[in-house]
Design a protein around this motif. Structure first.
Motif, mmCIF file in Angstrom:
data_model
loop_
_atom_site.group_PDB
_atom_site.id
_atom_site.type_symbol
_atom_site.label_atom_id
_atom_site.label_comp_id
_atom_site.label_asym_id
_atom_site.label_seq_id
_atom_site.Cartn_x
_atom_site.Cartn_y
_atom_site.Cartn_z
ATOM 1 N N ARG A 44 0.777 -1.166 -0.135
ATOM 2 C CA ARG A 44 -0.090 0.092 -0.084
ATOM 3 C C ARG A 44 0.891 1.354 0.066
ATOM 4 N NH1 ARG A 44 -5.642 1.201 1.164
ATOM 5 N NH2 ARG A 44 -5.857 -0.802 0.611
ATOM 6 N N LEU A 45 0.584 2.023 -0.898
ATOM 7 C CA LEU A 45 1.608 3.379 -1.065
ATOM 8 C C LEU A 45 0.320 4.580 -0.980
ATOM 9 C CD1 LEU A 45 4.020 4.975 -1.875
ATOM 10 C CD2 LEU A 45 3.704 4.499 -4.052
ATOM 11 N N ASP A 46 0.761 5.538 -0.312
ATOM 12 C CA ASP A 46 -0.047 6.835 -0.331
ATOM 13 C C ASP A 46 0.771 7.979 0.037
ATOM 14 O OD1 ASP A 46 -2.264 8.288 -0.492
ATOM 15 O OD2 ASP A 46 -3.481 7.167 0.543
ATOM 16 N N ALA A 47 0.219 9.167 0.021
ATOM 17 C CA ALA A 47 1.179 10.412 0.211
ATOM 18 C C ALA A 47 0.086 11.433 1.023
ATOM 19 C CB ALA A 47 1.753 10.909 -0.973
ATOM 20 N N ALA A 93 -15.195 9.457 1.163
ATOM 21 C CA ALA A 93 -15.348 8.745 2.274
ATOM 22 C C ALA A 93 -16.103 7.264 1.898
ATOM 23 C CB ALA A 93 -16.239 9.627 3.594
ATOM 24 N N GLY A 94 -16.224 6.445 2.858
ATOM 25 C CA GLY A 94 -16.804 5.420 2.686
ATOM 26 C C GLY A 94 -16.200 4.058 1.913
ATOM 27 N N THR A 95 -14.719 4.200 1.586
ATOM 28 C CA THR A 95 -14.044 3.222 1.289
ATOM 29 C C THR A 95 -13.634 2.151 2.325
ATOM 30 O OG1 THR A 95 -12.141 4.887 1.622
ATOM 31 C CG2 THR A 95 -13.126 4.841 -0.652
ATOM 32 N N ALA A 96 -12.858 1.259 1.745
ATOM 33 C CA ALA A 96 -12.393 0.059 2.737
ATOM 34 C C ALA A 96 -11.551 0.456 3.914
ATOM 35 C CB ALA A 96 -11.748 -1.145 2.154
ATOM 36 N N ARG A 106 -12.872 -4.963 4.435
ATOM 37 C CA ARG A 106 -12.323 -5.964 3.921
ATOM 38 C C ARG A 106 -10.868 -5.172 3.370
ATOM 39 N NH1 ARG A 106 -14.738 -8.523 6.617
ATOM 40 N NH2 ARG A 106 -15.750 -10.600 6.138
ATOM 41 N N VAL A 107 -9.654 -5.444 3.852
ATOM 42 C CA VAL A 107 -8.431 -5.150 3.240
ATOM 43 C C VAL A 107 -7.522 -6.208 3.002
ATOM 44 C CG1 VAL A 107 -6.431 -3.812 3.485
ATOM 45 C CG2 VAL A 107 -8.596 -2.838 4.316
ATOM 46 N N PRO A 108 -7.267 -6.550 1.785
ATOM 47 C CA PRO A 108 -6.201 -7.751 1.625
ATOM 48 C C PRO A 108 -5.169 -7.640 2.124
ATOM 49 C CG PRO A 108 -6.442 -6.277 -0.273
ATOM 50 C CD PRO A 108 -7.365 -5.846 0.543
ATOM 51 N N PRO A 109 -4.242 -8.619 2.401
ATOM 52 C CA PRO A 109 -3.306 -8.674 3.316
ATOM 53 C C PRO A 109 -2.046 -7.784 2.489
ATOM 54 C CG PRO A 109 -3.924 -10.790 3.422
ATOM 55 C CD PRO A 109 -4.662 -10.222 2.329
ATOM 56 N N GLN A 110 -1.351 -7.037 3.369
ATOM 57 C CA GLN A 110 -0.504 -6.021 2.755
ATOM 58 C C GLN A 110 0.917 -6.594 3.133
ATOM 59 O OE1 GLN A 110 -1.473 -3.509 0.787
ATOM 60 N NE2 GLN A 110 -3.271 -4.304 1.043
ATOM 61 N N SER A 139 -3.852 -4.877 8.741
ATOM 62 C CA SER A 139 -3.804 -5.728 7.561
ATOM 63 C C SER A 139 -2.189 -6.057 7.042
ATOM 64 C CB SER A 139 -3.981 -4.750 6.303
ATOM 65 O OG SER A 139 -3.317 -3.667 6.031
ATOM 66 N N LEU A 140 -1.274 -5.820 7.789
ATOM 67 C CA LEU A 140 0.092 -6.386 7.394
ATOM 68 C C LEU A 140 0.382 -7.794 7.568
ATOM 69 C CD1 LEU A 140 2.450 -3.472 8.824
ATOM 70 C CD2 LEU A 140 2.418 -4.376 6.209
ATOM 71 N N GLN A 141 1.050 -8.338 6.842
ATOM 72 C CA GLN A 141 1.435 -9.886 6.881
ATOM 73 C C GLN A 141 2.521 -9.881 8.007
ATOM 74 O OE1 GLN A 141 2.705 -10.741 3.065
ATOM 75 N NE2 GLN A 141 0.954 -11.969 2.593
ATOM 76 N N PRO A 142 2.601 -11.161 8.465
ATOM 77 C CA PRO A 142 3.972 -11.231 9.467
ATOM 78 C C PRO A 142 5.027 -10.886 8.818
ATOM 79 C CG PRO A 142 2.317 -13.008 9.713
ATOM 80 C CD PRO A 142 1.905 -12.286 8.563
ATOM 81 N N SER A 143 5.895 -10.145 9.579
ATOM 82 C CA SER A 143 7.347 -9.565 8.831
ATOM 83 C C SER A 143 6.908 -8.661 7.928
ATOM 84 C CB SER A 143 8.244 -10.826 8.316
ATOM 85 O OG SER A 143 8.756 -11.664 9.283
#
Length: 476
Positions: A44-47, A93-96, A106-110, A139-143
Motif C-alpha cells: 500500500r502506497l499513499d501520500a 469517504a466510505g472506502t474500505a 475488507r483489506v487484503p493482506p499487505q 492488514s500487514l502480513q507477518p514480517s
C-alpha cells in the motif's frame, strides 16, 4: 548458537504458554533467500497532499515487479484520509477500512505500508498519518514492512515544517514497537533533489535483507546513481573485509561475494586456517596481517595496489573486546581495544585515501555497536572505540563526499555468535529478549546491511549509522 526458548515458543504448547503467561513472543522473521521476490504480497502506497516522492516510489515499485494497492494502484484511500493519490485527487469517504474497523470491511493482506510524508508542512497535517495507518495496521502480513518518507529537518524551509518532519521519528519508532509479528518500521529522510537515489534503500527495507533492522532513520542525499544489476550489484568490485575469519566477518565476505564482489579476506596470522577456509569458500583471497603493526597500512596498501590496483569497498569489521570495569582495567586492555577497533581503521583509511586506492564510487563501512550508543557496564574501552567509529562516519562523510566516496556504519545489537554464546545465561537471555523482535539477530543480518551500504545504488547514502538490533530497548 540455537535459541532454545524461541524454538519452544514456536511449538503448539509453547505458543499456548507464552500467550497465557504474557512471555516474550519471538516471531519467525522473513530473511532473504536467493530468488525470493522483493515482497510477498501487494504494497500500500499513499501520500500526504503535496508529497514529492509518491510518483517516483510508484515507478520504482512497478519496475521492481511489486503490486501496488491503494491510491497508487488505482483504488481508493481509507475514509477520512487527507492523503493524495498519485493522480492528484483525494478519495471520498466510505472506502474500505482495516479488518474489524467496520462492518463488512475488507483489506487484503499487505506486505508493506509506505507513506510519503514530504508534503506535511504543519502539525495539523500529521493527521494524515493517523488516517493512513489506523485502518491498515492489522492488514500487514507477518514480517511486514512500514516505511515513512520525509524531508530532512535541516532541509526544510520553515521551522514548522522542520518540526513536523522531526515528529515522524516518534511515529516510526513507536510503530516498530506496536505492530509486532516481525514487522519493521523505518523513517527515510530524502533530501530535495535526491528522489532518484532512493531505490537501493527501498529495496533493502522492503526485502528480507532488513529482517533485524527496525526503528531506524536513514538519510539519503543527492547523488548520481549508476545503472545497477540488482541480482549482482557488486559485480566487478573489489571488497576488503577485515576480521573475516569467523563470525560476522565471515558472513560479510559470503554475502558480498554472493552479490558479485571479489573479496579480499583479512585477519590476524593466528586465524590463518579459518581465514583460508572463508576465502576459498567465497572464491576470494586471504591476507594474514596484524592491523596494529606499525607497517600494516602500507603493507595492505601495497598488496591491494599490486594485486588489484584499487579497492572499491572497505569493511572495517575487525574488533576485539577486553572487558573489565574501568577502575580494574589493565591499561594494556584499554590500549589494545582502542588500537584494533578505531585507531587502525583511521590509519588504514588515511593510507588508502592518500594513495587514491579507493576510487570515486568507493564505499567505506564501519562496524560500531549499540554499546557505542548506549554504553555498557564493564565495556568502557569497547564503548569508547565504537562511539569513535560513529564519530569517524559523521566527520568523514562530508570530506569524502567531495571525492564521491560514501562512509556509513552498522551498529549491531545482540547477534548470535561464539562471543555472545559465552555470556552468562541470564544476561544472554536479557540481550535476546530486550528488543522488538524478542530474539537475537544473526550474523547475516549485519552482513546484509553492510551489503546495502556497499551497493553502487547507495551513492546517496552516506553519514548514516544504522542499528542492526531488532530495535533494542537499549539506546533506543
Amino acid at each position: 548458537m540455537s535459541d532454545r526458548y524461541a524454538s519452544f515458543a514456536h511449538t503448539g504448547p509453547g505458543r499456548a504458554l507464552v500467550k497465557r503467561l504474557g512471555l516474550p513472543d519471538p516471531p519467525r522473521l522473513r530473511r532473504h533467500r536467493p530468488g525470493d521476490p522483493l515482497t510477498t504480497a501487494q504494497v500500500r502506497l499513499d501520500a500526504a497532499s503535496g508529497g514529492r516522492l509518491v510518483e517516483p516510489l510508484a515507478k520504482l515499485l512497478d519496475s521492481a515487479g511489486v503490486e501496488i494497492s491503494g491510491p497508487a494502484g488505482g483504488t481508493t484511500t481509507p475514509a477520512g484520509s487527507t492523503a493524495t493519490p498519485v493522480g492528484g485527487t483525494t478519495a471520498s469517504a466510505g472506502t474500505a477500512t482495516g479488518p474489524g474497523d467496520g462492518a463488512g470491511s475488507r483489506v487484503p493482506p499487505q506486505a508493506a505500508l509506505l507513506f510519503d510524508a514530504t508534503g506535511i508542512t504543519d502539525s495539523s497535517g500529521l493527521r494524515a498519518l493517523f488516517d493512513f495507518f489506523h485502518p491498515l495496521a492489522r492488514s500487514l502480513q507477518p514480517s511486514g514492512r512500514v516505511v515513512v518518507f520525509g524531508t530532512p529537518p535541516e532541509s526544510c524551509t520553515t521551522p514548522r515544517e522542520a518540526t513536523v518532519q522531526r515528529a515522524l521519528e516518534g511515529l516510526t519508532r513507536s510503530i516498530g514497537k506496536e505492530f509486532g509479528r516481525g514487522t519493521t518500521a523505518q523513517l527515510v529522510y530524502v533530501a530535495p533533489g535526491a528522489e532518484r537515489a532512493v531505490e537501493s534503500t527501498l529495496r533493502f527495507l522492503l526485502s528480507g535483507r532488513s529482517a533485524y533492522v527496525s526503528g531506524q532513520v536513514v538519510r539519503i542525499g543527492r547523488a548520481e546513481v549508476p545503472e545497477v544489476d540488482w541480482t549482482r550489484p557488486l559485480d566487478g568490485r573489489i571488497a576488503l573485509v577485515t576480521g573475516a575469519a569467523r563470525g560476522i566477518g565471515a558472513k560479510v565476505a559470503e554475502v558480498l561475494a554472493a552479490d558479485g564482489a571479489q573479496v579480499v579476506a583479512l585477519d590476524v596470522p593466528a586465524a590463518g586456517d579459518a581465514l583460508a577456509e572463508v576465502a576459498n569458500a567465497v572464491g576470494g583471497t586471504a591476507v594474514q596481517l596484524d592491523l596494529t603493526a606499525p607497517d600494516a597500512p602500507l603493507r595492505l596498501a601495497d598488496h591491494l595496489a599490486d594485486r588489484h590496483g584499487r579497492v572499491d569497498v572497505v569493511v572495517h569489521n575487525a574488533g576485539i573486546t577486553r572487558d573489565k570495569t574501568l577502575g580494574r582495567m589493565n591499561p594494556d586492555w584499554w590500549d589494545s581495544v582502542l588500537e584494533v577497533n578505531l585507531s587502525s581503521q583511521e590509519r588504514i583509511n588515511d593510507v588508502l585515501l592518500d594513495r587514491e586506492l579507493i576510487p570515486r564510487g568507493g564505499r567505506l563501512v564501519g562496524v560500531s555497536s549499540i554499546a557505542g550508543i548506549a554504553g555498557n557496564r564493564g565495556q568502557t574501552n569497547y564503548a569508547t572505540s565504537k562511539a569513535g567509529v560513529i564519530g569517524l562516519v559523521h566527520s568523514m562523510a562530508p570530506v569524502l563526499a567531495e571525492r564521491g566516496i560514501t562512509v556509513n556504519a552498522v551498529a549491531p545489537g545482540f547477534i548470535e555468535t561464539r562471543l555472545t554464546a559465552r555470556i552468562p545465561l541470564v544476561l544472554r537471555e536479557a540481550g535476546r529478549r530486550m528488543n522488538s523482535m524478542a530474539q537475537g539477530g544473526l550474523p547475516v543480518d549485519v552482513a546484509q546491511a553492510i551489503a546495502w551500504f556497499a551497493s553502487p545504488g547507495s551513492a546517496g547514502v552516506t553519514g548514516n549509522v544504522v542499528r542492526v538490533c531488532g530495535q533494542s530497548l537499549l539506546g533506543a
